[in-house]
Design an enzyme around this catalytic site. Structure first.
Site, mmCIF file in Angstrom:
data_model
loop_
_atom_site.group_PDB
_atom_site.id
_atom_site.type_symbol
_atom_site.label_atom_id
_atom_site.label_comp_id
_atom_site.label_asym_id
_atom_site.label_seq_id
_atom_site.Cartn_x
_atom_site.Cartn_y
_atom_site.Cartn_z
ATOM 1 N N HIS A 169 37.679 22.395 -66.671
ATOM 2 C CA HIS A 169 38.559 23.520 -66.332
ATOM 3 C C HIS A 169 39.910 23.054 -65.779
ATOM 4 O O HIS A 169 40.374 23.506 -64.721
ATOM 5 C CB HIS A 169 37.867 24.452 -65.323
ATOM 6 C CG HIS A 169 38.372 25.863 -65.392
ATOM 7 N ND1 HIS A 169 39.426 26.315 -64.629
ATOM 8 C CD2 HIS A 169 37.995 26.922 -66.136
ATOM 9 C CE1 HIS A 169 39.655 27.583 -64.895
ATOM 10 N NE2 HIS A 169 38.802 27.979 -65.812
ATOM 11 N N ASP A 175 34.080 33.984 -68.652
ATOM 12 C CA ASP A 175 34.575 32.613 -68.523
ATOM 13 C C ASP A 175 34.030 31.951 -67.255
ATOM 14 O O ASP A 175 33.675 32.631 -66.294
ATOM 15 C CB ASP A 175 36.109 32.613 -68.408
ATOM 16 C CG ASP A 175 36.790 32.869 -69.743
ATOM 17 O OD1 ASP A 175 36.099 33.249 -70.703
ATOM 18 O OD2 ASP A 175 38.018 32.697 -69.810
ATOM 19 N N ASP A 176 34.039 30.623 -67.259
ATOM 20 C CA ASP A 176 33.837 29.769 -66.069
ATOM 21 C C ASP A 176 32.390 29.485 -65.669
ATOM 22 O O ASP A 176 32.157 28.764 -64.711
ATOM 23 C CB ASP A 176 34.595 30.296 -64.834
ATOM 24 C CG ASP A 176 36.097 30.321 -65.045
ATOM 25 O OD1 ASP A 176 36.553 29.846 -66.103
ATOM 26 O OD2 ASP A 176 36.813 30.818 -64.169
ATOM 27 N N HIS A 222 35.120 26.348 -73.122
ATOM 28 C CA HIS A 222 36.176 26.640 -72.131
ATOM 29 C C HIS A 222 36.574 25.356 -71.382
ATOM 30 O O HIS A 222 36.856 25.393 -70.192
ATOM 31 C CB HIS A 222 35.657 27.716 -71.169
ATOM 32 C CG HIS A 222 36.698 28.329 -70.281
ATOM 33 N ND1 HIS A 222 37.928 28.759 -70.718
ATOM 34 C CD2 HIS A 222 36.682 28.604 -68.942
ATOM 35 C CE1 HIS A 222 38.611 29.257 -69.702
ATOM 36 N NE2 HIS A 222 37.887 29.165 -68.619
ATOM 37 N N HIS A 256 34.643 37.143 -65.455
ATOM 38 C CA HIS A 256 34.288 35.787 -65.029
ATOM 39 C C HIS A 256 32.913 35.780 -64.372
ATOM 40 O O HIS A 256 32.586 36.694 -63.617
ATOM 41 C CB HIS A 256 35.331 35.247 -64.049
ATOM 42 C CG HIS A 256 36.654 34.946 -64.688
ATOM 43 N ND1 HIS A 256 37.585 35.918 -64.936
ATOM 44 C CD2 HIS A 256 37.177 33.781 -65.150
ATOM 45 C CE1 HIS A 256 38.641 35.363 -65.520
ATOM 46 N NE2 HIS A 256 38.421 34.061 -65.661
HETATM 47 ZN ZN ZN Z 1 38.499 29.794 -66.715
#
Ligand code: ZN
Length: 249
Positions: free
Chosen positions: A119, A64-65, A115, A209
């Site tokens: 955020h 993620d991210d 995602h 991440h």
């Molecule tokens: Zn995230």
């Protein structure tokens, strides 16, 4: 004799304390592991936290991210070294800044999913439009990859029933994870890896991440996790492959 009794007593007390600390740590770890299943029970929607692969040892590694110019290339290098495929839940605004990294992910056979665009906290931040966050990210991913993503993961696992409805009406299935690599009780890359390796089960989804915060430890833990799973006979697949897999009957 008296001194011996005292020594014995001190040893017993210290052992008891250590056992207590160990027990609490273990329980916290176990509870954190189960949490991802608990969240599902509040909704009448299908929230995916793992795949059903029967006894077939498949596992999906998700990040993620990203994309992040510092960490994502390192992740891609490791995935290439071990010849495994992963899934990236990317942040739309990062994609707009670093489209070349997304192209590299696709070229290497990885999957790119949604995602959100900025955020945000989709539950508390009322100024945020969940639909816009999802749709805009889908558009930027599609403009780079030519493929519309089909899975959505809400930032920090924060979502409501409405989030799920909006995701579904925008063409997405909400996907969480089974176990996370970054955990407050895992202070070193070795501890991070061991915790994730211990949780190995067919069909699980691992969350790591590749952006937003310092991910140095994650990068160090990654080869250990991959080697640990491969040693146990697991094969890493993309999320789509994991969820489409029909176990032999
Ligand atoms: Zn995230």
């Amino acid at each position: 004799m008296k001194a011996l009794k005292w020594t014995l007593l001190i040893v017993i007390v210290i052992s008891g304390l250590l056992a207590g600390v160990f027990c609490v740590t273990w329980m916290q770890d176990e509870l954190a592991l189960r949490k991802s299943y608990l969240v599902v029970s509040n909704f009448n929607h299908e929230i995916i936290t793992k795949g059903d692969t029967g006894k077939t040892k498949l596992v999906a590694l998700t990040f993620d991210d990203g994309p992040d110019p510092q960490y994502t290339p390192k992740v891609l290098e490791i995935l290439k070294k071990y010849q495994i495929k992963a899934t990236f839940f990317v942040v739309g605004e990062n994609c707009a800044d670093y489209p070349e990294i997304i192209r590299q992910e696709i070229k290497a056979g990885h999957e790119v999913e949604n995602h959100t665009y900025t955020h945000p906290d989709l539950v508390k931040d009322r100024a945020v439009s969940t639909e816009e966050e999802i749709v805009r990210t889908g558009q930027v991913i599609e403009s780079i990859t030519g493929r519309k993503p089909c899975y959505f993961r809400p930032p920090k696992r924060l979502f409501t029933s409405d989030t799920v409805k909006i995701a579904e009406s925008s063409g997405y299935q909400l996907v969480l994870w089974t176990i996370g690599v970054e955990h407050r009780l895992s202070k070193t890359p070795e501890k991070m890896a061991n915790r994730v390796i211990k949780a190995a089960k067919p069909g699980i989804i691992i969350l790591a991440h590749d952006g937003r915060l310092n991910r140095t430890k994650t990068i160090e833990a990654l080869p250990l996790i991959i080697k640990g799973y491969q040693k146990k006979g697991y094969r890493f697949v993309t999320l789509q492959e994991l969820l489409a897999y029909a176990p032999p009957k």
